[in-house]
Design a protein around this motif. Structure first.
Motif, PDB file in Angstrom:
ATOM      1  N   GLY A 146      59.108  64.611  42.953  1.00  0.00           N
ATOM      2  CA  GLY A 146      57.996  65.176  42.329  1.00  0.00           C
ATOM      3  C   GLY A 146      58.407  63.810  41.174  1.00  0.00           C
ATOM      4  N   VAL A 147      56.744  63.810  41.857  1.00  0.00           N
ATOM      5  CA  VAL A 147      55.828  62.832  40.932  1.00  0.00           C
ATOM      6  C   VAL A 147      56.037  62.716  39.742  1.00  0.00           C
ATOM      7  N   GLY A 148      56.226  61.374  38.956  1.00  0.00           N
ATOM      8  CA  GLY A 148      56.216  61.487  37.492  1.00  0.00           C
ATOM      9  C   GLY A 148      57.828  62.140  36.647  1.00  0.00           C
ATOM     10  N   ARG A 149      58.637  62.460  37.914  1.00  0.00           N
ATOM     11  CA  ARG A 149      59.761  62.989  37.066  1.00  0.00           C
ATOM     12  C   ARG A 149      61.142  61.915  37.410  1.00  0.00           C
ATOM     13  N   ASP A 150      60.899  61.237  36.228  1.00  0.00           N
ATOM     14  CA  ASP A 150      62.204  59.715  36.450  1.00  0.00           C
ATOM     15  C   ASP A 150      63.224  60.540  35.836  1.00  0.00           C
ATOM     16  N   ARG A 241      52.865  71.816  39.864  1.00  0.00           N
ATOM     17  CA  ARG A 241      53.446  71.704  39.031  1.00  0.00           C
ATOM     18  C   ARG A 241      54.767  70.656  40.003  1.00  0.00           C
ATOM     19  N   GLN A 242      55.107  69.629  39.107  1.00  0.00           N
ATOM     20  CA  GLN A 242      56.070  68.374  39.576  1.00  0.00           C
ATOM     21  C   GLN A 242      57.320  68.692  39.727  1.00  0.00           C
ATOM     22  N   HIS A 337      52.506  64.250  32.017  1.00  0.00           N
ATOM     23  CA  HIS A 337      53.339  64.686  33.965  1.00  0.00           C
ATOM     24  C   HIS A 337      52.942  66.315  33.933  1.00  0.00           C
ATOM     25  N   ARG A 338      52.732  67.207  33.275  1.00  0.00           N
ATOM     26  CA  ARG A 338      52.379  68.138  33.243  1.00  0.00           C
ATOM     27  C   ARG A 338      51.719  69.245  32.662  1.00  0.00           C
ATOM     28  N   THR A 339      50.580  68.266  33.910  1.00  0.00           N
ATOM     29  CA  THR A 339      48.481  68.829  33.485  1.00  0.00           C
ATOM     30  C   THR A 339      48.094  69.345  34.927  1.00  0.00           C
ATOM     31  N   GLY A 340      49.585  69.518  35.578  1.00  0.00           N
ATOM     32  CA  GLY A 340      48.500  70.200  36.775  1.00  0.00           C
ATOM     33  C   GLY A 340      48.044  71.211  37.271  1.00  0.00           C
ATOM     34  N   SER A 341      48.223  72.314  35.845  1.00  0.00           N
ATOM     35  CA  SER A 341      48.357  73.444  35.903  1.00  0.00           C
ATOM     36  C   SER A 341      46.884  73.761  34.974  1.00  0.00           C
ATOM     37  N   ASP A 342      46.416  74.393  34.916  1.00  0.00           N
ATOM     38  CA  ASP A 342      45.382  74.828  34.510  1.00  0.00           C
ATOM     39  C   ASP A 342      45.924  75.734  32.744  1.00  0.00           C
ATOM     40  N   PHE A 343      47.665  75.902  32.929  1.00  0.00           N
ATOM     41  CA  PHE A 343      47.839  76.681  31.872  1.00  0.00           C
ATOM     42  C   PHE A 343      49.070  74.669  30.668  1.00  0.00           C
ATOM     43  N   GLY A 344      48.695  74.373  31.970  1.00  0.00           N
ATOM     44  CA  GLY A 344      50.042  72.719  31.718  1.00  0.00           C
ATOM     45  C   GLY A 344      49.093  72.128  30.608  1.00  0.00           C
ATOM     46  N   ILE A 345      47.548  72.177  30.981  1.00  0.00           N
ATOM     47  CA  ILE A 345      46.350  71.128  30.588  1.00  0.00           C
ATOM     48  C   ILE A 345      46.445  72.086  29.134  1.00  0.00           C
ATOM     49  N   ILE A 346      46.544  72.476  28.755  1.00  0.00           N
ATOM     50  CA  ILE A 346      46.235  73.331  27.064  1.00  0.00           C
ATOM     51  C   ILE A 346      47.385  73.092  26.481  1.00  0.00           C
TER      52      ILE A 346
END
Lengths: 386, 329
Positions: A146-150, A241-242, A337-346
């Motif tokens: 998961g990229v960005g999931r430190d 979503r990562q 880190h949660r902007t990959g989906s169209d909903f996440g970006i909102i």
């Protein structure tokens, strides 16, 4: 100016011998490589000198990258218990676990993966973080999926540290109590073979009809909106979503399995957690104000516009989710880190300007709510775009 | 070759574009703009005359005889044309300029004049009207004024420095964080003109425009009544679906539509958005297609604006949303 002037070397003084030596070296190396003389077999051990070079380069590289890492609280039971579940499923095959020896297959790797259940290693927590997050070249150690999931990596680090400290002495509380044996997927009607496997991957961490999630870092799925659950699994499956925990277990899910799992969890009644979070009343009150009115000055929209009442069920239901989980997700959004989906970006837009304290408060408020099951009467108007 | 041809074709277009009337200080329709227009001609003609005189003296000195040169370099000439004349002209211009500033300053306008608060926000204009009865209402990206009546504009900013400039109406005035700058404007002719942020305020600065509508005095009260009214209820099935989507998708978190549950204050008030002359702060035409484009693709139309892209709707849902918003007349 010619080269010989710059180098101050008089080539005429060098004998032909040097030219011959260089040519022989080049020729020798070429023959060595092309003839396949070097044996890359894992069954052949390295030379002592090779081992020394590889180990030194590796350790220096890790040390150089771990020196600036800030280590969070690793005695945290939530981290350890969550990390344990991932370790059992993803790491134990190669690195072993108390009571279960390393697979003979993994033992034949070169380098052989270190046995973390019987640990003698000189790495500290920050080193482990670097190794688990970034993986190691020329070994079998993969980077975190998961990229960005430190945040997820630290859970596994916490478990590894626990293993190192205790030797896995009391594995009952950390691994078994929380493990699949106790979590059978109660209430799931006649799973077919594939579904049963998929379900076992869910219940390990998220619990089932009778058990709460294994850790407060894991969201309770009971009574979650089916539209939201379906979309989440699809987004994990296609990588929008990562998550190093969720992507591996979603990658092979079929649409049918996803629907079955969604039906199962959305239909469950919420399970009371054994370790409730106890946020202060003042924090909850501050959070309630943010949920109702947002923070217009910081362009933070009111949560209740999307996460309450008659809002689309594509937006997750967050009433009654744990404070730590909610705060962790808001932090991911804030960091982009949660902007990959169209909903996440909102959602990212609203989380972007929140302070740590505001995130804590609003998470405390939603954690203090009980889930309103009447919202399932409807389905969503906003269709998924996947 | 082709690019050159295209460029040379574009050049006259640019020149013609400069002659467009709707955002031109050379076509004043407001008291402040008319004074600036006069100042412009006084300056241009006066400066031209002085320039011509200087050129004449230069030619005279080069080609004239030594007598003329002696005259030109006489002490009286140096003091007269070199010190007293510029001092007098510049003092007169300074006085004239200060007088004009005073004219459009807040202090000179009658109290009780209608007041409009305009707040610059990256990158749009929040416009709040307060009339004599103390009624207050919010709109965006359009400044409506009555002809012949002095209106006080209270200019503020939410974020960075902007500058409010409606060239046909009045001079420009900066919006400075922490301050309220007052600008009094009086429209002299009815009509529609355009304004623009005149202080670089970030990436989409060029797309931060607005529309000025000057209503005949008797129509202004009527317009204000309409603007103060709650939003029109949806008529058609499509508009009803659009309203349902609007409310259930959380649009009300940032946008208000008075008369519905949507009461957000972060973004522009959309109560009568369908009746506005443009969308996105005078960036797009106001029609259903533009609404659809803006909802899905606003980050390409106006990069880094405050609204996230909403790519979560199906085509049919977008149609319904656009129909609803366009119908909010």
């Amino acid at each position: 100016m010619r080269i010989r002037d710059i180098l101050k070397v008089d080539f005429d003084q060098l004998g032909n011998e040097i030219v011959v030596v260089i040519l022989v070296l080049i020729g020798g190396i070429t023959i060595f490589v092309w003839a396949g003389y070097y044996n890359v077999a894992a069954s052949e051990k390295h030379l002592g000198i090779t081992n020394w070079i590889l180990a030194t380069v590796r350790d220096q590289s890790i040390a150089a990258r771990s020196s600036e890492i800030e280590v969070p609280d690793l005695k945290d039971r939530d981290r350890i218990r969550l990390g344990a579940q991932h370790y059992v499923a993803g790491c134990a095959f190669c690195h072993g676990i108390p009571g279960e020896p390393i697979s003979p297959i993994a033992q034949r790797m070169l380098p052989a993966p270190p046995d973390l259940a019987n640990p003698v290693n000189e790495y500290d927590a920050a080193d482990h973080f670097i190794i688990i997050r970034s993986g190691l070249k020329y070994t079998g150690m993969p980077a975190w999926p998961g990229v960005g999931r430190d945040d997820e990596v630290w859970s596994v680090v916490a478990f590894v540290e626990w293993l190192q400290d205790t030797g896995g002495a009391d594995r009952r509380d950390v691994i078994d109590d929380a493990g699949p044996e106790q979590r059978t997927g109660g209430g799931y009607t006649n799973p077919e073979a594939g579904e049963a496997y998929a379900l076992s991957n869910c219940v390990r961490c998220h619990g089932d009809a009778d058990t709460a999630p294994v850790s407060r870092l894991v969201p309770a799925l009971s009574s979650q909106s089916p539209d939201y659950l379906r979309r989440s699994l699809q987004e994990y499956r296609n990588g929008r979503r990562q998550s190093g925990f969720m992507q591996p277990v979603s990658a092979n899910l079929t649409d049918g399995e996803i629907n079955q799992l969604v039906d199962y969890y959305s239909g469950l009644a919420p399970v009371e957690t054994t370790s409730p979070e106890m946020p202060e009343a003042a924090s909850i009150a501050r959070g309630r104000a943010i949920a109702a009115a947002g923070i217009p000055k910081q362009e933070v929209a009111p949560c209740s516009s999307c996460h309450a009442g008659a809002a689309s069920l594509q937006y997750g239901i967050i009433d009654g989710l744990g404070q730590r989980y909610l705060a962790g997700q808001l932090d991911l959004w804030r960091k982009g880190h949660r902007t990959g989906s169209d909903f996440g970006i909102i959602m990212a837009r609203s989380a972007a300007n929140m302070t740590d304290e505001q995130i804590r408060d609003v998470s405390a408020y939603y954690a203090s709510l009980t889930r309103d099951l009447s919202r399932f009467a409807r389905s969503s108007p906003a269709g998924a775009t996947e | 070759m082709r690019t050159t041809a295209r460029r040379s074709a574009a050049l006259p277009l640019l020149v013609i574009g400069g002659c467009s009337v709707e955002q031109s200080a050379l076509h004043p329709t407001g008291a402040g703009a008319e004074q600036i227009y006069s100042l412009f001609w006084v300056m241009t003609i006066g400066g031209g005359l002085i320039f011509a005189a200087v050129l004449l003296c230069t030619l005279w000195a080069i080609y004239g005889g030594s007598g003329i040169r002696r005259t030109l370099s006489a002490e009286g000439m140096i003091y007269g044309a070199g010190v007293f004349f510029p001092a007098a002209v510049l003092s007169a211009l300074l006085g004239y300029g200060l007088y004009l500033m005073q004219e459009s300053a807040f202090a000179s306008s009658p109290t009780g004049a209608p007041q409009i608060a305009v707040s610059g926000e990256m990158w749009w204009w929040r416009v709040q009207y307060r009339d004599a009865q103390g009624r207050s209402l919010e709109s965006a990206n359009e400044v409506h004024v009555p002809v012949g009546e002095t209106v006080n504009l209270a200019l503020t900013t939410k974020d960075v420095i902007h500058s409010f400039w409606a060239p046909q109406l009045a001079g420009k005035l900066d919006m400075i964080p922490g301050r309220t700058n007052m600008l009094s404007v009086t429209a002299t002719k009815p009509g529609i003109s355009r304004g623009q942020c005149a202080e670089y305020c970030g990436g989409a600065h060029a797309l931060m425009s607005f529309v000025v509508v000057a209503h005949p005095a008797d129509e202004y009260a009527q317009w204000l009544d309409g603007e103060a009214a709650p939003a029109k209820a949806p008529d058609t099935e499509r508009e009803k679906l659009g309203q349902d989507l609007f409310l259930r998708s959380g649009c009300g978190a940032c946008h208000a539509v008075r008369g519905t549950a949507a009461a957000g204050t972060i973004g522009p008030d959309l109560t009568h958005v369908g009746s506005r002359k443009s969308l996105g702060a005078a960036t797009l035409n106001n029609d259903e297609a533009s609404f659809k484009r803006w909802i899905v693709d606003n980050q390409h139309i106006k990069p880094e604006n405050g609204m996230p892209p909403y790519r979560i709707f199906t085509e049919a849902e977008l149609d319904a949303l656009a129909a609803y918003l366009d119908g909010l007349a």
